[in-house]
Design a protein around this motif. Structure first.
Motif, PDB file in Angstrom:
ATOM      1  N   PRO A   1       0.818  -1.226   0.000  1.00 22.01           N
ATOM      2  CA  PRO A   1       0.000   0.000   0.000  1.00 22.01           C
ATOM      3  C   PRO A   1       0.848   1.270   0.000  1.00 22.01           C
ATOM      4  O   PRO A   1       0.452   2.277  -0.586  1.00 22.01           O
ATOM      5  CB  PRO A   1      -0.823  -0.125   1.288  1.00 22.01           C
ATOM      6  N   VAL A   2       2.011   1.227   0.670  1.00 16.61           N
ATOM      7  CA  VAL A   2       2.898   2.391   0.676  1.00 16.61           C
ATOM      8  C   VAL A   2       3.418   2.662  -0.724  1.00 16.61           C
ATOM      9  O   VAL A   2       3.482   3.813  -1.181  1.00 16.61           O
ATOM     10  CB  VAL A   2       4.075   2.176   1.660  1.00 16.61           C
ATOM     11  N   ALA A   3       3.778   1.590  -1.436  1.00 11.39           N
ATOM     12  CA  ALA A   3       4.266   1.741  -2.806  1.00 11.39           C
ATOM     13  C   ALA A   3       3.178   2.306  -3.710  1.00 11.39           C
ATOM     14  O   ALA A   3       3.449   3.149  -4.572  1.00 11.39           O
ATOM     15  CB  ALA A   3       4.750   0.395  -3.338  1.00 11.39           C
ATOM     16  N   SER A   4       1.937   1.867  -3.523  1.00  8.63           N
ATOM     17  CA  SER A   4       0.831   2.396  -4.320  1.00  8.63           C
ATOM     18  C   SER A   4       0.621   3.882  -4.058  1.00  8.63           C
ATOM     19  O   SER A   4       0.366   4.664  -4.975  1.00  8.63           O
ATOM     20  CB  SER A   4      -0.453   1.620  -4.006  1.00  8.63           C
ATOM     21  N   GLN A   5       0.748   4.283  -2.786  1.00 11.69           N
ATOM     22  CA  GLN A   5       0.633   5.702  -2.442  1.00 11.69           C
ATOM     23  C   GLN A   5       1.774   6.504  -3.075  1.00 11.69           C
ATOM     24  O   GLN A   5       1.568   7.622  -3.569  1.00 11.69           O
ATOM     25  CB  GLN A   5       0.654   5.881  -0.922  1.00 11.69           C
ATOM     26  N   ALA A   6       2.991   5.924  -3.053  1.00  8.28           N
ATOM     27  CA  ALA A   6       4.145   6.605  -3.653  1.00  8.28           C
ATOM     28  C   ALA A   6       3.949   6.778  -5.157  1.00  8.28           C
ATOM     29  O   ALA A   6       4.295   7.833  -5.720  1.00  8.28           O
ATOM     30  CB  ALA A   6       5.417   5.816  -3.371  1.00  8.28           C
ATOM     31  N   GLN A   7       3.400   5.755  -5.812  1.00 10.64           N
ATOM     32  CA  GLN A   7       3.121   5.866  -7.235  1.00 10.64           C
ATOM     33  C   GLN A   7       2.155   7.014  -7.517  1.00 10.64           C
ATOM     34  O   GLN A   7       2.337   7.782  -8.472  1.00 10.64           O
ATOM     35  CB  GLN A   7       2.533   4.554  -7.758  1.00 10.64           C
ATOM     36  N   ALA A   8       1.129   7.149  -6.678  1.00 10.06           N
ATOM     37  CA  ALA A   8       0.153   8.227  -6.861  1.00 10.06           C
ATOM     38  C   ALA A   8       0.812   9.594  -6.687  1.00 10.06           C
ATOM     39  O   ALA A   8       0.537  10.532  -7.449  1.00 10.06           O
ATOM     40  CB  ALA A   8      -0.999   8.059  -5.868  1.00 10.06           C
TER      41      ALA A   8
ATOM     42  N   THR B   1       7.939   8.824   6.974  1.00  7.70           N
ATOM     43  CA  THR B   1       9.212   9.547   6.864  1.00  7.70           C
ATOM     44  C   THR B   1      10.376   8.602   6.579  1.00  7.70           C
ATOM     45  O   THR B   1      11.247   8.898   5.751  1.00  7.70           O
ATOM     46  CB  THR B   1       9.484  10.323   8.161  1.00  7.70           C
ATOM     47  N   LYS B   2      10.396   7.455   7.247  1.00  8.22           N
ATOM     48  CA  LYS B   2      11.481   6.492   7.052  1.00  8.22           C
ATOM     49  C   LYS B   2      11.514   5.992   5.614  1.00  8.22           C
ATOM     50  O   LYS B   2      12.583   5.871   4.995  1.00  8.22           O
ATOM     51  CB  LYS B   2      11.310   5.314   8.011  1.00  8.22           C
ATOM     52  N   TYR B   3      10.334   5.722   5.056  1.00  3.92           N
ATOM     53  CA  TYR B   3      10.253   5.245   3.671  1.00  3.92           C
ATOM     54  C   TYR B   3      10.719   6.320   2.693  1.00  3.92           C
ATOM     55  O   TYR B   3      11.464   6.028   1.754  1.00  3.92           O
ATOM     56  CB  TYR B   3       8.819   4.826   3.348  1.00  3.92           C
ATOM     57  N   VAL B   4      10.310   7.572   2.917  1.00  3.09           N
ATOM     58  CA  VAL B   4      10.698   8.671   2.031  1.00  3.09           C
ATOM     59  C   VAL B   4      12.209   8.840   2.023  1.00  3.09           C
ATOM     60  O   VAL B   4      12.829   9.023   0.968  1.00  3.09           O
ATOM     61  CB  VAL B   4      10.000   9.983   2.458  1.00  3.09           C
ATOM     62  N   ARG B   5      12.821   8.773   3.192  1.00  6.32           N
ATOM     63  CA  ARG B   5      14.277   8.926   3.280  1.00  6.32           C
ATOM     64  C   ARG B   5      14.997   7.783   2.575  1.00  6.32           C
ATOM     65  O   ARG B   5      15.982   7.987   1.872  1.00  6.32           O
ATOM     66  CB  ARG B   5      14.704   8.998   4.745  1.00  6.32           C
TER      67      ARG B   5
ATOM     68  N   ILE C   1       6.633  -3.257  -6.386  1.00  7.71           N
ATOM     69  CA  ILE C   1       5.627  -3.102  -5.334  1.00  7.71           C
ATOM     70  C   ILE C   1       6.089  -3.731  -4.028  1.00  7.71           C
ATOM     71  O   ILE C   1       5.765  -3.251  -2.935  1.00  7.71           O
ATOM     72  CB  ILE C   1       4.286  -3.717  -5.778  1.00  7.71           C
ATOM     73  N   ASP C   2       6.875  -4.814  -4.106  1.00  7.00           N
ATOM     74  CA  ASP C   2       7.316  -5.494  -2.886  1.00  7.00           C
ATOM     75  C   ASP C   2       8.251  -4.614  -2.053  1.00  7.00           C
ATOM     76  O   ASP C   2       8.110  -4.515  -0.834  1.00  7.00           O
ATOM     77  CB  ASP C   2       8.023  -6.810  -3.236  1.00  7.00           C
ATOM     78  N   SER C   3       9.206  -3.967  -2.733  1.00  4.63           N
ATOM     79  CA  SER C   3      10.159  -3.116  -2.001  1.00  4.63           C
ATOM     80  C   SER C   3       9.699  -1.662  -1.927  1.00  4.63           C
ATOM     81  O   SER C   3      10.141  -0.909  -1.062  1.00  4.63           O
ATOM     82  CB  SER C   3      11.537  -3.183  -2.668  1.00  4.63           C
ATOM     83  N   GLY C   4       8.820  -1.279  -2.854  1.00  8.55           N
ATOM     84  CA  GLY C   4       8.365   0.099  -2.886  1.00  8.55           C
ATOM     85  C   GLY C   4       9.392   1.053  -3.452  1.00  8.55           C
ATOM     86  O   GLY C   4       9.292   2.269  -3.250  1.00  8.55           O
ATOM     87  N   LEU C   5      10.387   0.534  -4.176  1.00 10.89           N
ATOM     88  CA  LEU C   5      11.471   1.367  -4.697  1.00 10.89           C
ATOM     89  C   LEU C   5      11.573   1.213  -6.217  1.00 10.89           C
ATOM     90  O   LEU C   5      11.128   0.214  -6.782  1.00 10.89           O
ATOM     91  CB  LEU C   5      12.810   0.976  -4.050  1.00 10.89           C
ATOM     92  N   LEU C   6      12.181   2.196  -6.842  1.00  9.11           N
ATOM     93  CA  LEU C   6      12.488   2.119  -8.266  1.00  9.11           C
ATOM     94  C   LEU C   6      13.849   1.455  -8.431  1.00  9.11           C
ATOM     95  O   LEU C   6      14.844   1.899  -7.844  1.00  9.11           O
ATOM     96  CB  LEU C   6      12.508   3.516  -8.895  1.00  9.11           C
ATOM     97  N   SER C   7      13.906   0.403  -9.216  1.00 12.76           N
ATOM     98  CA  SER C   7      15.154  -0.306  -9.458  1.00 12.76           C
ATOM     99  C   SER C   7      15.612  -0.074 -10.890  1.00 12.76           C
ATOM    100  O   SER C   7      14.892   0.509 -11.707  1.00 12.76           O
ATOM    101  CB  SER C   7      14.966  -1.806  -9.208  1.00 12.76           C
TER     102      SER C   7
END
Length: 437
Positions: free
Chosen positions: A9-16, A251-255, A296-302
């Motif tokens: 869900p965090v990754a989906s929010q980041a995509q938005a 905040t931790k995810y954004v950093r 989506i699993d890591s929530g990061l761009l690779s």
């Protein structure tokens, strides 16, 4: 598994959030407003001084399509359609696809000035493709044009309102007798008028097309727009794909997301180079759908995210046609590419066969075919529309002697050779990237 489920869900929010940044003109063009040396700052100063000092002015924005002439104008016209009741209504997202980036710059300038002078500006937009006919543009006969312009500018001047004329495809207005340009610029010579003419053209010599009587009334101010460099496009991508600190995300995810160093990787630079080979405009970068390929699993761009996005943009119908070609047909395409690389302005089937023979002699290949077989392969490429005749002026001439041209890019040809399992190694050498791209 729990961690992956929580990251989804965090990754989906980041995509938005990232998609919102890609569609936000203020974010995309924020660098234009911060630097005093940009064409945005220069154009804004010129128009703002004309408005504040109640004087007339004119300027010409020139540069290839997609290089930045529109970015200054887009936001302003969106704003005006909401607040001015000027009858200018259009869909914001449609403009991203249709309008040249240079016109967006004009829009941004006018948007900012409207906020600073809410009741002092009106905009009239004319396009050379629609309004180059003098009577069509002003809805009046040629004899009444000058009088109409003078009266209109006088009334607006008495109301302390500046009229800004935005003339897109300016060079098309310079065709014919140029009555519209003359009437407009001549009316601006009046002391009671307050107007600014902003011409936009992709022709660098647009001002040289003006008649002497029109040129003498033009200010000769010119702003040159050039395509963005790869480094500036990389900085733009880094800016757009960064998550803001004040976002609703943890905040931790954004950093962790912003701390990645993927943009310094050589592979990323190669992907960006491939992306800009075909189109180096900002609008093309904005269509780079890397956000859709986020892990989506890591929530990061690779790096794989960027590679998948690049592959999706390079998928074209012609690539599928290239996969089914015979070795001979690939030889013909490579020979045509070599002729164009040698800057040979015109060539035909006979010229291609000479280049084919020189390749055979140089590399001692065993791929030798008769003239008749080669001509059939040539006709097959014409039928598939991978090549075409350069013009239609010589229809009565024999096909062997009619000039032809390639309809595929060098990158498409290189990629097709890599994917073709039967492609001879010599063809790969002939299209070595460092020598021929």
């Amino acid at each position: 598994m729990m961690a992956a489920a929580a990251a989804a869900p965090v990754a989906s929010q980041a995509q938005a959030v990232l998609r919102g940044r890609l569609c936000d003109q203020a974010v995309v063009h924020s660098a234009l407003r911060s630097s005093p040396d940009t064409n945005y700052s220069k154009l804004k100063y010129l128009v703002a001084s004309s408005v504040s000092e109640a004087c007339n002015n004119s300027v010409l924005l020139v540069g290839p399509r997609g290089c930045g002439k529109a970015a200054v104008r887009f936001s302003f016209l969106v704003y005006s359609s909401v607040y001015w009741n000027a009858g200018v209504v259009f869909d914001e997202m449609c403009q991203w696809a249709v309008y040249d980036f240079t016109l967006w710059v004009v829009d941004m300038v006018l948007d900012d000035l409207k906020k600073e002078h809410p009741d002092a500006i009106s905009v009239i937009r004319l396009n050379g493709m629609l309004h180059s006919d003098d009577n069509c543009a002003t809805k009046a006969s040629s004899d009444d044009n000058t009088e109409f312009m003078i009266d209109m500018l006088r009334e607006c001047g008495l109301a302390h309102k500046t009229i800004i004329f935005v003339l897109e495809e300016f060079d098309l207005f310079a065709q014919g007798k140029q009555r519209l340009l003359y009437s407009l610029l001549d009316a601006m010579q009046s002391l009671t008028s307050q107007a600014v003419v902003i011409g936009v053209s992709c022709r660098l010599d647009a001002d040289q097309l003006l008649e002497k009587r029109v040129r003498s009334r033009f200010s000769h101010r010119k702003l040159l727009f050039v395509p963005s460099s790869v480094d500036s496009l990389q900085r733009l991508m880094e800016q757009l794909l960064a998550l803001p600190e004040d976002s609703p995300l943890p905040t931790k995810y954004v950093r962790e997301y912003n701390a990645r160093s993927i943009f310094n990787d050589k592979k990323f630079k190669g992907i960006l180079s491939s992306l800009t080979d075909a189109d180096a405009t900002t609008s093309h970068i904005l269509r780079f759908l890397v956000v859709s390929y986020m892990d989506i699993d890591s929530g990061l761009l690779s790096m794989q995210s960027f590679m998948n996005a690049l592959s999706s943009m390079q998928r074209q119908p012609k690539m599928d046609s290239l996969q089914d070609l015979s070795i001979l047909e690939l030889y013909i395409l490579v020979c045509m590419h070599r002729l164009e690389d040698k800057e040979q302005s015109s060539y035909n089937f006979i010229t291609i066969m000479k280049e084919y023979k020189s390749v055979q002699d140089a590399y001692k290949t065993s791929d030798k075919y008769s003239h008749t077989v080669c001509f059939r392969a040539f006709e097959h490429l014409l039928d598939r529309e991978l090549i075409s005749f350069a013009d239609n002026k010589r229809r009565n001439q024999a096909l062997e002697y009619r000039p032809v041209k390639l309809l595929i890019s060098s990158r498409e040809l290189v990629e097709s050779l890599k994917l073709n399992t039967t492609c001879p190694a010599v063809l790969q050498k002939l299209l070595d990237r460092e020598r021929y791209m």
